[in-house]
Design a protein around this motif. Structure first.
Motif, PDB file in Angstrom:
ATOM      1  N   LEU A 114      24.628  -4.098  42.503  1.00 29.22           N
ATOM      2  CA  LEU A 114      24.624  -4.921  41.295  1.00 29.22           C
ATOM      3  C   LEU A 114      23.919  -6.240  41.606  1.00 29.22           C
ATOM      4  O   LEU A 114      24.208  -6.886  42.604  1.00 29.22           O
ATOM      5  CB  LEU A 114      26.046  -5.184  40.809  1.00 29.22           C
ATOM      6  CG  LEU A 114      26.867  -3.946  40.455  1.00 29.22           C
ATOM      7  CD1 LEU A 114      28.227  -4.349  39.921  1.00 29.22           C
ATOM      8  CD2 LEU A 114      26.140  -3.070  39.461  1.00 29.22           C
ATOM      9  N   GLU A 126      22.798  -8.803  38.838  1.00 29.34           N
ATOM     10  CA  GLU A 126      23.250  -9.886  37.974  1.00 29.34           C
ATOM     11  C   GLU A 126      23.670  -9.322  36.621  1.00 29.34           C
ATOM     12  O   GLU A 126      23.196  -8.270  36.208  1.00 29.34           O
ATOM     13  CB  GLU A 126      22.146 -10.920  37.766  1.00 29.34           C
ATOM     14  CG  GLU A 126      20.942 -10.385  37.004  1.00 29.34           C
ATOM     15  CD  GLU A 126      19.843 -11.412  36.829  1.00 29.34           C
ATOM     16  OE1 GLU A 126      20.135 -12.612  36.900  1.00 29.34           O
ATOM     17  OE2 GLU A 126      18.695 -10.999  36.614  1.00 29.34           O
ATOM     18  N   PRO A 127      24.562 -10.038  35.918  1.00 35.61           N
ATOM     19  CA  PRO A 127      24.914  -9.594  34.569  1.00 35.61           C
ATOM     20  C   PRO A 127      23.748  -9.833  33.613  1.00 35.61           C
ATOM     21  O   PRO A 127      23.049 -10.838  33.705  1.00 35.61           O
ATOM     22  CB  PRO A 127      26.121 -10.452  34.201  1.00 35.61           C
ATOM     23  CG  PRO A 127      26.128 -11.593  35.145  1.00 35.61           C
ATOM     24  CD  PRO A 127      25.323 -11.198  36.347  1.00 35.61           C
ATOM     25  N   TYR A 168      24.965  -4.793  33.729  1.00 30.12           N
ATOM     26  CA  TYR A 168      24.403  -5.463  34.902  1.00 30.12           C
ATOM     27  C   TYR A 168      23.022  -4.933  35.226  1.00 30.12           C
ATOM     28  O   TYR A 168      22.764  -3.734  35.088  1.00 30.12           O
ATOM     29  CB  TYR A 168      25.292  -5.239  36.135  1.00 30.12           C
ATOM     30  CG  TYR A 168      26.635  -5.882  36.015  1.00 30.12           C
ATOM     31  CD1 TYR A 168      26.818  -7.201  36.398  1.00 30.12           C
ATOM     32  CD2 TYR A 168      27.713  -5.184  35.488  1.00 30.12           C
ATOM     33  CE1 TYR A 168      28.062  -7.807  36.267  1.00 30.12           C
ATOM     34  CE2 TYR A 168      28.948  -5.779  35.353  1.00 30.12           C
ATOM     35  CZ  TYR A 168      29.116  -7.093  35.746  1.00 30.12           C
ATOM     36  OH  TYR A 168      30.337  -7.690  35.605  1.00 30.12           O
TER      37      TYR A 168
END
Length: 93
Positions: free
Chosen positions: A30, A32-33, A43
Motif C-alpha cells: 500500500l 497512499e490513500p 489505496y
C-alpha cells in the motif's frame, strides 16, 4: 514477509477508530490513500511481484460485517471484471 490478506468478510476497522492500514496487504504494497467513501478507503498500491500499479479498496469494519453489503460489493466486482472495457477498472483480486 507480508501477512496474508484478510478475506472479504473479515472486518477492517474504520478510518476514524485509529486503525492504520498495514504496509503490505497480501501480495500488494500500500502506497497512499486515494479517497474514501461510504464503504471504505481506496489505496494506491503496487503488486510486489509484477511491479504493477493497482488500486485496493478496503471495506470499513461496520460495512464488512453486513453480509448483504459484502454480497453487493462482490457482485459489483464480478460485474466490473466481466465487462472488459478500457474505461472500467479491471478487478483482479
Amino acid at each position: 514477509t507480508p501477512s496474508p490478506a484478510p478475506g472479504p468478510t473479515e472486518p477492517h476497522p474504520g478510518p476514524d477508530d485509529g486503525w492504520r492500514p498495514p504496509e503490505w496487504l497480501g501480495g500488494y504494497r500500500l502506497v497512499e490513500p486515494l479517497g474514501s467513501g461510504g464503504m471504505g478507503v481506496v489505496y494506491r498500491a503496487e503488486h510486489v511481484v509484477l511491479h504493477k500499479p493497482v488500486a485496493i479498496k478496503v471495506l470499513r469494519a461496520d460495512v464488512s460485517r453486513n453480509e448483504a453489503v459484502v454480497r453487493r460489493f462482490l457482485q459489483e466486482a464480478r460485474s466490473a471484471s466481466s465487462i472488459g472495457n478500457q474505461h472500467i477498472v479491471d478487478v483482479v483480486d
